[in-house]
Write a protein that holds these residues in place. Structure first.
Motif, short mmCIF file in Angstrom:
data_model
loop_
_atom_site.label_atom_id
_atom_site.label_comp_id
_atom_site.label_asym_id
_atom_site.label_seq_id
_atom_site.Cartn_x
_atom_site.Cartn_y
_atom_site.Cartn_z
N THR A 637 0.91 -1.27 0.07
CA THR A 637 0.06 0.03 0.07
C THR A 637 0.84 1.32 -0.17
N HIS A 638 1.93 1.13 0.64
CA HIS A 638 2.99 2.21 0.48
C HIS A 638 3.66 2.62 -0.97
N VAL A 639 3.51 1.62 -1.96
CA VAL A 639 4.20 1.94 -3.48
C VAL A 639 3.07 1.85 -4.34
N PHE A 640 1.98 1.45 -4.32
CA PHE A 640 0.80 1.69 -5.14
C PHE A 640 -0.49 2.45 -4.68
N PRO A 641 -1.02 3.14 -6.02
CA PRO A 641 -2.13 3.84 -5.32
C PRO A 641 -3.53 3.04 -4.85
N LEU A 642 -4.39 3.59 -4.41
CA LEU A 642 -5.56 2.74 -3.84
C LEU A 642 -6.18 2.01 -4.93
N HIS A 643 -6.48 2.59 -6.20
CA HIS A 643 -7.09 1.79 -7.15
C HIS A 643 -6.47 0.57 -7.63
N LYS A 644 -4.99 0.61 -7.53
CA LYS A 644 -4.31 -0.57 -7.85
C LYS A 644 -4.24 -1.42 -6.72
N ILE A 645 -4.43 -1.02 -5.32
CA ILE A 645 -4.16 -1.81 -4.42
C ILE A 645 -5.73 -2.68 -4.24
N PHE A 646 -6.71 -2.16 -4.63
CA PHE A 646 -7.90 -2.78 -4.68
C PHE A 646 -8.07 -3.97 -5.28
N LEU A 686 15.89 3.28 -9.76
CA LEU A 686 14.80 2.87 -10.15
C LEU A 686 13.69 2.59 -9.09
N PHE A 687 13.91 1.99 -8.03
CA PHE A 687 12.99 1.79 -6.91
C PHE A 687 12.74 3.10 -6.09
N SER A 688 13.48 3.98 -6.26
CA SER A 688 13.25 5.33 -5.48
C SER A 688 11.88 5.97 -6.15
N ASP A 689 11.74 5.66 -7.48
CA ASP A 689 10.54 6.13 -8.06
C ASP A 689 10.05 5.02 -8.89
N LEU A 690 9.32 4.20 -8.41
CA LEU A 690 8.88 2.64 -9.05
C LEU A 690 8.38 3.14 -10.31
N PRO A 691 8.50 2.69 -11.28
CA PRO A 691 7.85 2.62 -12.72
C PRO A 691 6.63 2.13 -12.67
N GLU A 692 5.55 2.42 -13.71
CA GLU A 692 4.25 1.94 -13.59
C GLU A 692 4.31 0.48 -13.87
N ILE A 693 3.38 -0.18 -13.03
CA ILE A 693 3.20 -1.62 -12.64
C ILE A 693 1.92 -2.07 -13.28
N ASP A 694 1.75 -2.91 -14.36
CA ASP A 694 0.41 -3.62 -14.68
C ASP A 694 -0.01 -4.54 -13.50
N ILE A 695 -1.23 -3.95 -12.81
CA ILE A 695 -1.40 -4.93 -11.66
C ILE A 695 -2.38 -5.94 -12.12
N GLU A 696 -3.10 -5.85 -13.35
CA GLU A 696 -3.76 -7.37 -13.71
C GLU A 696 -2.55 -8.11 -13.95
N ARG A 697 -1.54 -7.77 -14.59
CA ARG A 697 -0.66 -8.70 -15.07
C ARG A 697 0.19 -9.30 -13.86
N CYS A 698 0.37 -8.41 -12.96
CA CYS A 698 0.92 -8.77 -11.65
C CYS A 698 0.29 -9.83 -10.94
N VAL A 699 -1.06 -9.77 -10.89
CA VAL A 699 -1.91 -10.47 -10.20
C VAL A 699 -2.08 -11.67 -10.95
N ARG A 700 -2.13 -11.92 -12.14
CA ARG A 700 -2.00 -13.04 -13.07
C ARG A 700 -0.73 -14.01 -12.91
N GLU A 701 0.21 -13.20 -12.96
CA GLU A 701 1.66 -13.94 -12.65
C GLU A 701 1.91 -14.35 -11.34
N SER A 702 1.35 -13.73 -10.34
CA SER A 702 1.34 -13.90 -8.94
C SER A 702 0.83 -15.36 -8.58
N ILE A 703 -0.54 -15.60 -9.48
CA ILE A 703 -0.97 -16.72 -9.15
C ILE A 703 -0.22 -17.91 -9.66
N ASN A 704 0.11 -17.66 -10.98
CA ASN A 704 0.86 -18.73 -11.46
C ASN A 704 2.30 -19.10 -10.81
#
Length: 898
Positions: A637-646, A686-704
């Motif tokens: 929650t510290h690195v992603f905005p709320l709409h991605k956290i949801f 790079l991690f001081s200003d984390l680039p845009e992360i595709d959350i749907e892809r992140c979720v899909r790959e996390s499950i895998n």
């Protein structure tokens, strides 16, 4: 069984009104050095509690939106008919009708007073009438949301209906620097005077005091104070004395009590309701009982009553199923169907744009001459309410079958939501989540289904889990999360019993952290948001004396507070259930050993899934301690905005405490190319200003990744103690890949043994338990992994056991299906590499999980480390080695070759 605060739409309409908040100077900061909070955001925060106030005599508030230049648009329940229609027609109103209106208005006022609110804007056009002629008070929250008028540049209330004490106070504008103190807020007796004027107009069959100058109005009010009988004076003033004298004695008595000049002698709404003037009609009304909420001590069916004639339930109302849905559902669907509030108001000319040249500021020359615009009248209150047409929504939903509104819940056969009624809707499930959340028909289906399931919670808890695996409708996300976290019982009493007022040492740190936590969000940045933040965080700290407040707890609280903004108890209960599950002992005073173990296991997960990336990061010294602590301490929650956290937490809450490791690896894999191409300094940047992360892809790959990770590979010694299998979350007969059954199993002799932190850090590949190996090899009983992803692309079992003991030991007994690569043939006596097993034997097994088995753990970890160095993925070591495996009796001896 009522569980939500919103009323059904039925014969009501949705109405929209707008006004401007007072603008603030741009060059002024608060005492904390931060810019002042805009008044529109203050109003937005205070508005939220109004959505929870539900009463048959009050129009339900639905939503508030904030536009440009401090514009606010309010959406609420609306009816076209009002008491103003009676006055405009000039028709006589019977004394019985006057008493009915008075009693019903007082019911609404009394309920408001119990919630610490007064109307202050009572007038005929704000007393609406529903289809059966019952009173519905509108605009009752305007005085509350504007902080008693301090945040707007217009007075709250109508001078003709305001009592003498309010007129005497005058007006107050927050943008006027010459006025330092605001007048005292009005009390409940203010509305009683307004009601008296309103009732007098009904009896007199005309509106009074409408065109009198305010100074004349003040003189008239003062003169009234010298009179013994205000009713007679008013009647003589407006030529209706005979009409008033002909009223029944109880009506005249009611008018006299309402129009009592001195507030000290004027009754409150509650006192007036119990007065003898209503003796003839009070028996017709039953006291209102607030609906029982989903999480409460009282049974939700306690007041459930069936009509005497059961056929009343089956009446056909023209198949207007939408009218039976909650008003907030209808508005949510209206927005999805293309509804635009500002467009509706613009079409009705409520919002009018001006050319830029007409909006120049006013300025004054040295000689005192002024130029520019005068006061903009558009910033005053426009009392018009625009009815929102539902035709577009109804046309969108016209092909939705009636069965969709009443889904069956007992069908356990289908893997899709049971309420699907067409192939088109069934195909929607394959679309990206962001598209599904904007699809009107699909969201209707999901909202209705979840609404039914949550009404039956906790009885239907398993089906809530099952449907949450598909997706969670945003409108019901807060309650769905609470169900997934297992929140039950009377949470309100528990929360209210916590001391949130006594100062504690943590207060200072909380005060510092809150103004920096997700303040881009209008709701959380409002003063009400800060107050609620402080209360929920303090409640958690006080109720967990063995734990302490660490920076990051505020970020962890933010999603729960946002989704349950008007229900602090539920936000607290969800956070209290979330932390032990995913962050057990993270908030100890000395949590270094917990954090270090967690980061070490995460390093092993990176090596397990992506050895090339792991080797590179270790080579440049970019270890998880430098970037991953905020990830896991705040569950991202510290690195992603709320709409991605949801979207991320929709899946996280379905998994066990090991799922965050997979999310972390999935994030690194999205950044993989950039990480491999950069050195230490570039990675830090790079991690001081984390680039845009595709959350749907992140979720899909996390499950895998989670599917490919043996459950014991993420074992943490300091994780939450194991739960009995009967208490774990299940999805019928087949455990889900998210299911808590993977982690929360009772410890046995074949489980993983805890290691010292120094020993754990010395190993780069994870260990798995013997019971895990038995399950994966399907040596006894059903395997946990039954889904196709659990097998290699060739269709063969996904696991390969590599036995590195000597050929002689291997021949005495080994695991069925394992292969033998003797350690002595691969490594010399000094540990030097003799030959690479990958090129000689393991090259064809890259799509398997490789489990290294040995009687000597040091040999097994050395062998696994070498495989990692040559970028061989999914390598792990059997905890306890073959010595523990021998006790199972599952080893086999090869048959002699003929």
């Amino acid at each position: 069984m009522i569980w939500r605060v919103m009323q059904p739409l039925r014969d009501a309409e949705l109405g929209a009104s707008t006004f401007f908040a007072s603008p603030l100077p741009h060059d002024v900061c608060g005492s904390n050095g931060l810019p002042l909070t805009p008044n529109s955001i203050k109003i937005l925060g205070r508005f939220q509690i109004l959505k929870t106030i539900t009463h048959p005599r009050l129009c339900q508030y639905v939503d508030i939106t904030r536009g440009k230049h401090e514009r606010l648009v309010i959406v609420a329940e609306h009816y076209e008919k009002s008491l103003k229609d009676f006055l405009m027609q000039g028709k006589a109103v019977s004394p019985e009708k006057v008493l009915q209106v008075a009693y019903e208005v007082l019911e609404g006022l009394e309920f408001m007073n119990k919630h610490g609110m007064v109307h202050r804007a009572l007038s005929p056009n704000n007393v609406l009438l529903d289809c059966v002629g019952k009173v519905k008070l509108a605009k009752f929250g305007l005085y509350h949301m504007t902080d008693h008028g301090a945040d707007v540049d217009f007075p709250i209330g109508y001078p003709s209906y305001l009592p003498p004490e309010v007129i005497a106070q005058g007006c107050f504008y927050s943008s006027n620097p010459s006025i330092i103190e605001a007048p005292l807020p009005s009390g409940p007796k203010t509305d009683v005077w307004s009601l008296g004027v309103l009732l007098f107009e009904l009896c007199a069959e005309r509106q009074i005091l409408q065109n009198i100058d305010i100074s004349e109005r003040m003189k008239f009010i003062i003169n009234l104070g010298c009179m013994d009988d205000i009713i007679t004076v008013l009647a003589e003033e407006h030529g209706c004395l005979d009409t008033i004298k002909e009223l029944p004695e109880n009506v005249q008595a009611l008018l006299r009590k309402c129009l009592t000049f001195l507030p000290s002698k004027r009754p409150t709404p509650a006192e007036l309701l119990g007065d003898s003037v209503f003796e003839s009609i009070s028996c017709q009304y039953t006291p209102y009982q607030s609906p029982v909420r989903l999480f409460a001590a009282a049974p939700r069916c306690a007041h459930l009553q069936l009509p005497e004639d059961i056929s009343e339930l089956c009446k056909d109302d023209g198949e207007n199923y939408l009218a039976e849905r909650a008003i907030d559902e209808v508005y949510h669907l209206w927005c999805l169907a293309g509804g635009d509030l500002e467009k509706e108001l613009t079409n009705q000319e409520i919002i009018q744009s001006k050319p830029p040249i007409c909006t120049l500021p006013r300025f004054i020359l040295e000689d005192g001459e002024s130029f520019g615009q005068g006061r903009d009248r558009s910033f005053l209150l426009d009392d018009t309410t625009v009815t929102l047409s539902l035709n577009q929504l109804k046309n969108r939903l016209k092909d939705v079958a009636g069965e969709t509104y009443y889904p069956l819940l007992e069908d356990e056969q289908s893997s899709l939501p049971q309420s699907y009624s067409s192939n088109e809707l069934s195909a929607t499930i394959t679309l990206p989540l962001i598209i599904r959340e904007r699809d009107t028909e699909y969201q209707l289906t999901r909202i209705v289904l979840f609404d039914r399931l949550l009404k039956a919670y906790p009885y239907k808890k398993n089906q809530v889990w099952k449907e949450a695996r598909v997706d969670i409708p945003p409108l019901l996300r807060g309650l769905a999360w609470a169900a997934l976290l297992g929140v039950e019982g009377d949470i309100r009493s528990k929360y209210d019993g916590i001391d949130k007022d006594t100062p504690i040492p943590t207060d200072r740190q909380i005060e510092v952290d809150i103004p920096r936590c997700h303040q881009y969000d209008e709701l959380l940045s409002s003063p009400q948001g800060h107050i609620k933040f402080r209360r929920v965080l303090k409640a958690w700290v006080v109720s967990h004396p063995d734990l302490v407040y660490w920076q990051g707890l505020d970020s962890l609280c933010a999603p729960f507070l946002y989704l349950n903004f008007s229900n602090e108890a539920l936000a607290y209960a969800c956070m209290s259930a979330f932390i032990p599950k995913y962050l057990y002992n993270f908030f100890l005073k000395d949590n270094s050993h917990v954090i270090q173990e967690y980061l070490t296991v995460f390093s092993q997960m990176i090596a397990f899934h992506d050895p090339e990336l792991s080797n590179h990061l270790n080579e440049i010294g970019f270890i998880p301690d430098l970037y991953a602590i905020p990830w896991f301490l705040t569950m991202f929650t510290h690195v992603f905005p709320l709409h991605k956290i949801f979207h991320l937490w929709d899946t996280l809450l379905l998994g066990n405490s090991s799922f965050p490791f997979c999310i972390g690896v999935a994030i690194l894999q999205q950044l993989r190319d950039r990480l491999l191409a950069n050195g230490f300094n570039e990675c830090i940047l790079l991690f001081s200003d984390l680039p845009e992360i595709d959350i749907e892809r992140c979720v899909r790959e996390s499950i895998n990744l989670f599917c490919w990770t043996p459950k014991s590979a993420t074992y943490c010694q300091h994780a939450q103690p194991n739960k009995p299998a009967s208490d774990s979350n299940s999805f019928g007969k087949t455990p889900s890949y998210y299911s808590s059954e993977y982690q929360d199993l009772t410890k046995t002799d074949l489980s993983r043994e805890p290691l010292k932190l120094s020993e754990l850090k010395a190993e780069v590949s994870p260990r798995i338990s013997v019971e895990d190996l038995i399950d994966l090899c399907e040596l006894s009983g059903p395997a946990y992994f039954k889904t196709p992803v659990k097998r290699a692309r060739t269709g063969k079992p996904k696991i390969l056991a590599v036995d590195i003991r000597s050929l002689e030991d291997f021949s005495r007994g080994h695991i069925p299906g394992s292969i033998n690569i003797p350690y002595s043939s691969t490594f010399g006596a000094e540990g030097e590499l003799l030959q690479c097993p990958v090129t000689s034997t393991l090259a064809g097994y890259r799509f398997r999980v490789i489990v290294i088995l040995s009687s000597i753990m040091k040999n097994a970890t050395t062998f696994a480390t070498h495989l990692l160095k040559v970028n061989f993925p999914r390598v792990c070591v059997l905890d306890g080695g073959m010595n523990k495996m021998k006790s199972t009796g599952l080893l086999t001896v090869p048959s002699p070759q003929i």
